[in-house]
Design an enzyme around this catalytic site. Structure first.
Site, PDB file in Angstrom:
ATOM      1  N   GLU A 181      36.675  44.955  47.310  1.00 19.67           N
ATOM      2  CA  GLU A 181      36.339  43.842  48.218  1.00 19.67           C
ATOM      3  C   GLU A 181      37.416  43.612  49.279  1.00 19.67           C
ATOM      4  OE1 GLU A 181      37.584  43.550  45.257  1.00 19.67           O
ATOM      5  OE2 GLU A 181      38.852  41.766  45.065  1.00 19.67           O
ATOM      6  N   HIS A 234      41.019  47.018  44.664  1.00 17.81           N
ATOM      7  CA  HIS A 234      40.089  45.945  45.037  1.00 17.81           C
ATOM      8  C   HIS A 234      39.118  46.459  46.102  1.00 17.81           C
ATOM      9  CE1 HIS A 234      42.011  42.523  42.976  1.00 17.81           C
ATOM     10  NE2 HIS A 234      43.094  43.263  43.082  1.00 17.81           N
ATOM     11  N   CYS A 239      40.150  45.461  38.891  1.00 15.66           N
ATOM     12  CA  CYS A 239      41.539  45.059  38.641  1.00 15.66           C
ATOM     13  C   CYS A 239      41.734  44.584  37.195  1.00 15.66           C
ATOM     14  CB  CYS A 239      41.983  44.027  39.669  1.00 15.66           C
ATOM     15  SG  CYS A 239      43.773  43.840  39.748  1.00 15.66           S
TER      16      CYS A 239
END
Lengths: 216, 257
Positions: free
Chosen positions: A196, A194, A84
């Site tokens: 994650e 993202h 990001c």
């Protein structure tokens, strides 16, 4: 001695999710640490460089903590994953906050979806670009292992990178325009989305990163 | 357009436990937020929202631990709302692993709080929750106002003007609940959803009234919502998230399947 995956902590946003996701996928001999210590980053086996918030604040914090040089050094020599804002600040310059000089690892700008020039193409599209969008693989890469082409990842952003060297483009995404959602060059891989927060495929990408030798 | 519309199950959490009964036959502990969140993740939920309804402020800390535990194991976006009053509250939730924090009543009483919060943590982390109720009469043009205290207290604030103001103050997303429809299972207030979605530049989550899968589809197609939030139809396993997504995809909506 275990090898470390260091998540760079420069005070920009929550690193807990990134480190927890990494802990889910690392090998038995790997250890995940969150660190703002230059030596720990320099000695890491691999480095994850996340980021959230405004470009101005990210650059200010990196400089205040004197981490810009060590992060750039890591990006030149070991497996390095930008996420990001951690992708955006690798560029030369961002249009955010009336214009901010960034780390200049790659020539090119960070541009706004809300730019006046995109008004007609972005009509009816909400900003931030928020949610699950498709990522088209632009080149084969070890980090795409076991991730089907054109699968969806989770995005939240209002700015996007425009690298001058088109060879850097490892993935693209459509949102009004077709933008570079993944950059890859040598030992660096950087995503606008993202991993994650991208469920199974995101964890697979992090797993691939943790096993990557840094070569293409 | 390849960005998918989102389905967001919402869980009410009281003192660390999921309430309003989640009924999955094969879940070990239906009151455990981690078990329930994991189940929704497996079913393909695009995000999960936790609404903290803990009454006593002494017990507020429990939601932080809930978020931590869920964020340790569930790797999709998490939103937390309920009782968020200060920038410190926002930070605590984000540090615990929430991706977004929903601000509701506190925004009404102190709009500057939204500006302060977005300034500190970025717009992408701040959702402003709006509870709106229709106030126009039968023969008048449609008009909705903001209500607080579960729809009991009128504020006199026009819902559309309020939504625009919150976006000006930095809100990155609007969570719009129709207090007329909440709990009715007769569908979203579509004119309200559409009016707000057309008025603001940020994504809008429609909430309140979902009883069928067609209601979810209508929220996107007719209400122009970017995401749909529902509680009971998923909790009681009337429909799985997968079924809902497939239904919406069959109606021509871009979904993550």
């Amino acid at each position: 001695m275990s090898s470390t995956v260091v998540v760079v902590d420069y005070g920009m946003g929550n690193l807990r999710s990134v480190s927890k996701a990494l802990e889910h996928v690392v090998s038995a001999n790997q250890r995940v640490i969150i660190s703002s210590d230059a030596d720990e980053i320099a000695n890491a086996e691999r480095v994850v460089f996340p980021g959230q918030g405004a470009a101005r604040d990210c650059m200010k914090q990196l400089k205040a903590l004197q981490l810009d040089a060590v992060v750039l050094q890591a990006a030149s020599e070991k497996p390095f994953l930008g996420i990001c804002m951690g992708m955006q600040v690798l560029m030369a310059h961002s249009e955010e906050n009336q214009g901010i000089d960034c780390m200049n690892l790659y020539a090119g700008n960070v541009c706004a979806f809300a730019d006046e020039s995109l008004r007609s193409t972005m009509q009816g599209l909400k900003i931030p670009h928020m949610g699950w969008n498709r990522v088209l693989h632009k080149q084969p890469h070890p980090l795409w292992h076991a991730i089907p082409d054109n699968n969806r990842f989770y995005f939240v952003h209002s700015y996007y990178v425009t690298p001058e060297d088109k060879m850097l483009m490892a993935g693209t995404t459509d949102y009004g325009i077709n933008f570079t959602s993944v950059i890859a060059s040598k030992n660096v891989f950087a995503t606008q989305f993202h991993p994650e927060k991208s469920a199974h495929d995101g964890l697979q990408l992090l797993k691939n990163f943790c096993r990557w030798n840094g070569q293409v | 357009m390849s960005l998918a519309k989102r389905i967001i199950p919402c869980l009410d959490v009281d003192n660390g436990r999921v309430v309003k009964g989640v009924q999955f036959v094969d879940i070990r502990d239906a009151g455990n937020p981690v078990d329930v969140a994991r189940r929704y993740d497996e079913e393909g939920a695009d995000e999960i929202t936790f609404l903290d309804i803990t009454a006593s402020s002494d017990d507020r800390e429990t939601i932080v631990h809930v978020v931590e535990e869920v964020a340790n194991e569930v790797f999709i976006p998490l939103t937390v709302g309920g009782g968020i009053r200060t920038v410190d509250d926002v930070r605590r939730m984000l540090n615990a692993g929430a991706d977004k924090v929903a601000i509701n009543t506190a925004a009404v009483f102190n709009p500057e709080f939204v500006r302060q919060a977005t300034d500190k943590v970025g717009s992408q982390c701040i959702v402003v929750a709006i509870d709106a109720k229709k106030v126009s009469m039968e023969n008048e043009p449609l008009r909705w106002e903001i209500f607080t205290h579960g729809g009991r207290k009128a504020t006199g604030l026009d819902a559309i003007a309020w939504a625009k103001k919150m976006v000006d103050y930095g809100a990155g997303e609007i969570l719009l609940t129709s207090m007329d429809r909440d709990g009715t299972k007769i569908g979203f207030d579509l004119p309200l959803t559409r009016a707000i979605s057309e008025a603001v530049s940020v994504p809008v989550i429609a909430s309140g009234g979902v009883g069928t899968l067609e209601h979810l589809a209508a929220g996107v197609i007719d209400g122009l919502a970017d995401a749909v939030l529902a509680a009971s139809i998923f909790h009681f396993a009337e429909y799985s998230i997968q079924e809902a997504k497939q239904y919406m995809a069959d109606r021509g909506i871009e979904m993550r399947l």
